[in-house]
Design a protein around this motif. Structure first.
Motif, PDB file in Angstrom:
ATOM      1  N   MET A  23       0.846  -1.200   0.000  1.00 14.12           N
ATOM      2  CA  MET A  23       0.000   0.000   0.000  1.00 14.12           C
ATOM      3  C   MET A  23       0.877   1.244   0.000  1.00 14.12           C
ATOM      4  O   MET A  23       1.823   1.354   0.775  1.00 14.12           O
ATOM      5  N   ARG A  24       0.583   2.204  -0.887  1.00 13.74           N
ATOM      6  CA  ARG A  24       1.420   3.386  -0.992  1.00 13.74           C
ATOM      7  C   ARG A  24       1.225   4.304   0.218  1.00 13.74           C
ATOM      8  O   ARG A  24       0.232   4.216   0.933  1.00 13.74           O
ATOM      9  N   LYS A  25       2.195   5.179   0.430  1.00 15.72           N
ATOM     10  CA  LYS A  25       2.143   6.100   1.563  1.00 15.72           C
ATOM     11  C   LYS A  25       0.948   7.030   1.443  1.00 15.72           C
ATOM     12  O   LYS A  25       0.642   7.542   0.369  1.00 15.72           O
ATOM     13  N   ARG A  26       0.254   7.252   2.573  1.00 11.05           N
ATOM     14  CA  ARG A  26      -0.872   8.169   2.581  1.00 11.05           C
ATOM     15  C   ARG A  26      -0.386   9.602   2.747  1.00 11.05           C
ATOM     16  O   ARG A  26       0.570   9.870   3.477  1.00 11.05           O
ATOM     17  N   HIS A  27      -1.063  10.514   2.076  1.00 13.73           N
ATOM     18  CA  HIS A  27      -0.685  11.929   2.144  1.00 13.73           C
ATOM     19  C   HIS A  27      -1.759  12.789   2.816  1.00 13.73           C
ATOM     20  O   HIS A  27      -1.499  13.944   3.138  1.00 13.73           O
ATOM     21  N   GLY A  28      -2.943  12.244   3.014  1.00 16.48           N
ATOM     22  CA  GLY A  28      -4.013  12.993   3.658  1.00 16.48           C
ATOM     23  C   GLY A  28      -3.927  12.888   5.176  1.00 16.48           C
ATOM     24  O   GLY A  28      -3.046  12.247   5.743  1.00 16.48           O
ATOM     25  N   SER A  29      -4.881  13.541   5.827  1.00 11.01           N
ATOM     26  CA  SER A  29      -4.981  13.521   7.290  1.00 11.01           C
ATOM     27  C   SER A  29      -6.315  12.875   7.658  1.00 11.01           C
ATOM     28  O   SER A  29      -7.371  13.406   7.313  1.00 11.01           O
ATOM     29  N   TYR A  30      -6.266  11.743   8.385  1.00  5.41           N
ATOM     30  CA  TYR A  30      -7.456  10.925   8.556  1.00  5.41           C
ATOM     31  C   TYR A  30      -7.965  10.808   9.988  1.00  5.41           C
ATOM     32  O   TYR A  30      -8.964  10.148  10.223  1.00  5.41           O
ATOM     33  N   GLY A  31      -7.321  11.450  10.932  1.00  6.08           N
ATOM     34  CA  GLY A  31      -7.847  11.527  12.283  1.00  6.08           C
ATOM     35  C   GLY A  31      -7.978  10.178  12.967  1.00  6.08           C
ATOM     36  O   GLY A  31      -7.299   9.206  12.622  1.00  6.08           O
ATOM     37  N   PHE A  32      -8.886  10.124  13.952  1.00  7.64           N
ATOM     38  CA  PHE A  32      -9.138   8.921  14.728  1.00  7.64           C
ATOM     39  C   PHE A  32     -10.624   8.592  14.690  1.00  7.64           C
ATOM     40  O   PHE A  32     -11.466   9.477  14.789  1.00  7.64           O
ATOM     41  N   ASP A  33     -10.925   7.307  14.571  1.00  9.54           N
ATOM     42  CA  ASP A  33     -12.312   6.864  14.625  1.00  9.54           C
ATOM     43  C   ASP A  33     -12.813   6.950  16.066  1.00  9.54           C
ATOM     44  O   ASP A  33     -12.107   6.548  16.998  1.00  9.54           O
ATOM     45  N   ALA A  34     -14.050   7.438  16.236  1.00 10.96           N
ATOM     46  CA  ALA A  34     -14.682   7.524  17.567  1.00 10.96           C
ATOM     47  C   ALA A  34     -13.661   7.961  18.621  1.00 10.96           C
ATOM     48  O   ALA A  34     -13.314   7.193  19.517  1.00 10.96           O
ATOM     49  N   PRO A  35     -13.144   9.190  18.531  1.00 10.95           N
ATOM     50  CA  PRO A  35     -12.068   9.624  19.443  1.00 10.95           C
ATOM     51  C   PRO A  35     -12.436   9.527  20.910  1.00 10.95           C
ATOM     52  O   PRO A  35     -11.557   9.344  21.754  1.00 10.95           O
ATOM     53  N   TRP A  36     -13.725   9.629  21.229  1.00 10.98           N
ATOM     54  CA  TRP A  36     -14.158   9.511  22.625  1.00 10.98           C
ATOM     55  C   TRP A  36     -13.815   8.145  23.200  1.00 10.98           C
ATOM     56  O   TRP A  36     -13.512   8.010  24.388  1.00 10.98           O
ATOM     57  N   ALA A  37     -13.869   7.097  22.360  1.00 15.77           N
ATOM     58  CA  ALA A  37     -13.565   5.741  22.842  1.00 15.77           C
ATOM     59  C   ALA A  37     -12.082   5.607  23.171  1.00 15.77           C
ATOM     60  O   ALA A  37     -11.709   5.025  24.201  1.00 15.77           O
ATOM     61  N   LEU A  38     -11.231   6.146  22.302  1.00 22.72           N
ATOM     62  CA  LEU A  38      -9.795   6.108  22.574  1.00 22.72           C
ATOM     63  C   LEU A  38      -9.460   6.925  23.813  1.00 22.72           C
ATOM     64  O   LEU A  38      -8.659   6.495  24.658  1.00 22.72           O
ATOM     65  N   THR A  39     -10.092   8.083  23.953  1.00 21.95           N
ATOM     66  CA  THR A  39      -9.877   8.906  25.145  1.00 21.95           C
ATOM     67  C   THR A  39     -10.261   8.139  26.402  1.00 21.95           C
ATOM     68  O   THR A  39      -9.568   8.195  27.429  1.00 21.95           O
ATOM     69  N   GLY A  40     -11.371   7.406  26.338  1.00 19.64           N
ATOM     70  CA  GLY A  40     -11.814   6.615  27.480  1.00 19.64           C
ATOM     71  C   GLY A  40     -10.807   5.544  27.867  1.00 19.64           C
ATOM     72  O   GLY A  40     -10.552   5.324  29.055  1.00 19.64           O
ATOM     73  N   LEU A  41     -10.223   4.867  26.867  1.00 16.40           N
ATOM     74  CA  LEU A  41      -9.215   3.849  27.156  1.00 16.40           C
ATOM     75  C   LEU A  41      -7.992   4.456  27.828  1.00 16.40           C
ATOM     76  O   LEU A  41      -7.473   3.918  28.820  1.00 16.40           O
ATOM     77  N   LEU A  42      -7.515   5.580  27.300  1.00 20.48           N
ATOM     78  CA  LEU A  42      -6.330   6.214  27.870  1.00 20.48           C
ATOM     79  C   LEU A  42      -6.598   6.736  29.277  1.00 20.48           C
ATOM     80  O   LEU A  42      -5.761   6.592  30.179  1.00 20.48           O
ATOM     81  N   PHE A  43      -7.771   7.317  29.471  1.00 21.17           N
ATOM     82  CA  PHE A  43      -8.125   7.809  30.807  1.00 21.17           C
ATOM     83  C   PHE A  43      -8.214   6.645  31.794  1.00 21.17           C
ATOM     84  O   PHE A  43      -7.726   6.732  32.937  1.00 21.17           O
TER      85      PHE A  43
END
Length: 242
Positions: A1-21
């Motif tokens: 897969m070629r290198k991505r050049h766009g900015s794609y963020g995080f899916d459901a960022p609240w869920a990742l925040t919850g895990l880290l917290f």
């Protein structure tokens, strides 16, 4: 897969925040337990913290790389001249992978652009990503609801969706979205729906509509959102020709 050049963020960022917290809280509890010389509790809290951090690492990998690798493999089947629709395209992770393969085709993305589903989600961001990936001339973006698509019948050769339909809160709403996806798919066309919830229900609706070549399969560890309990399933069907 070629290198991505766009900015794609995080899916459901609240869920990742919850895990880290949660991991930070468990680490704090472990430190407090060790300071009080409560060794068994400290070990238990530390183990929980490490487990939660591992889940967060899995989540980050999937949203930043794993899903791209999986979808790139799934989209290798494209001939390059198809009209493809991505339901709930977000910042364009799947949409723009497809567009890169559609040298003589076109990719259309539909979304309501809600940031709670994906960080920084917005039509201007997706347009900028299309420019960055060099495929803007092959991409069309539509603001619309999956339950009532502003698109013609039988308009697309391929319909895809990645972790989007489950964001509709009610059973009937999700069923309507699946029926709409079927409506805009041409006879003989292919549908690929990846989700970690409700895929048996999507399959049931599509079976009632008479689809064929039905497959439902696990996409593996690269599409885990924290672990196997949040694995992703791909539902693949084809609309009968003629």
């Amino acid at each position: 897969m070629r290198k991505r050049h766009g900015s794609y963020g995080f899916d459901a960022p609240w869920a990742l925040t919850g895990l880290l917290f949660g991991a930070l809280v468990l680490l704090a509890l472990a430190a407090a337990a060790f300071n009080l010389d409560i060794q068994p509790a400290g070990i238990a809290f530390l183990g929980g913290a490490l487990y939660t951090l591992a889940s967060a690492a899995s989540y980050v990998y999937t949203t930043r790389r794993g899903k791209f690798v999986v979808w790139a493999e799934e989209l290798d089947r494209l001939a390059g001249d198809e009209r493809l629709l991505d339901l709930g395209c977000g910042r364009g992770a799947v949409l723009l992978l497809a567009a890169q393969k559609l040298e003589e085709g076109r990719a259309t993305g539909v979304d309501l652009w809600r940031s709670k589903d994906q960080s920084g989600n917005g039509e201007p961001v997706t347009r900028a990503n299309a420019e960055a990936e060099g495929v803007s001339e092959r991409v069309e973006l539509v603001t619309g609801d999956m339950r009532d698509l502003p698109l013609d019948d039988d308009a697309f050769d391929v319909v895809v969706s990645s972790l989007a339909i489950h964001n509709i809160s009610d059973d009937e709403g999700r069923a309507r979205a699946v029926r709409e996806a079927h409506r805009v798919l041409r006879p003989g066309g292919l549908m690929l729906v990846a989700d970690f919830q409700h895929t048996p229900a999507y399959e049931s609706v599509l079976r009632e509509l008479g689809v064929i070549d039905i497959r439902r399969r696990d996409l593996g560890w690269r599409f885990w959102y924290g672990g196997p309990w949040f694995g992703t399933t791909l539902l693949e069907v084809r609309k009968p020709a003629g």
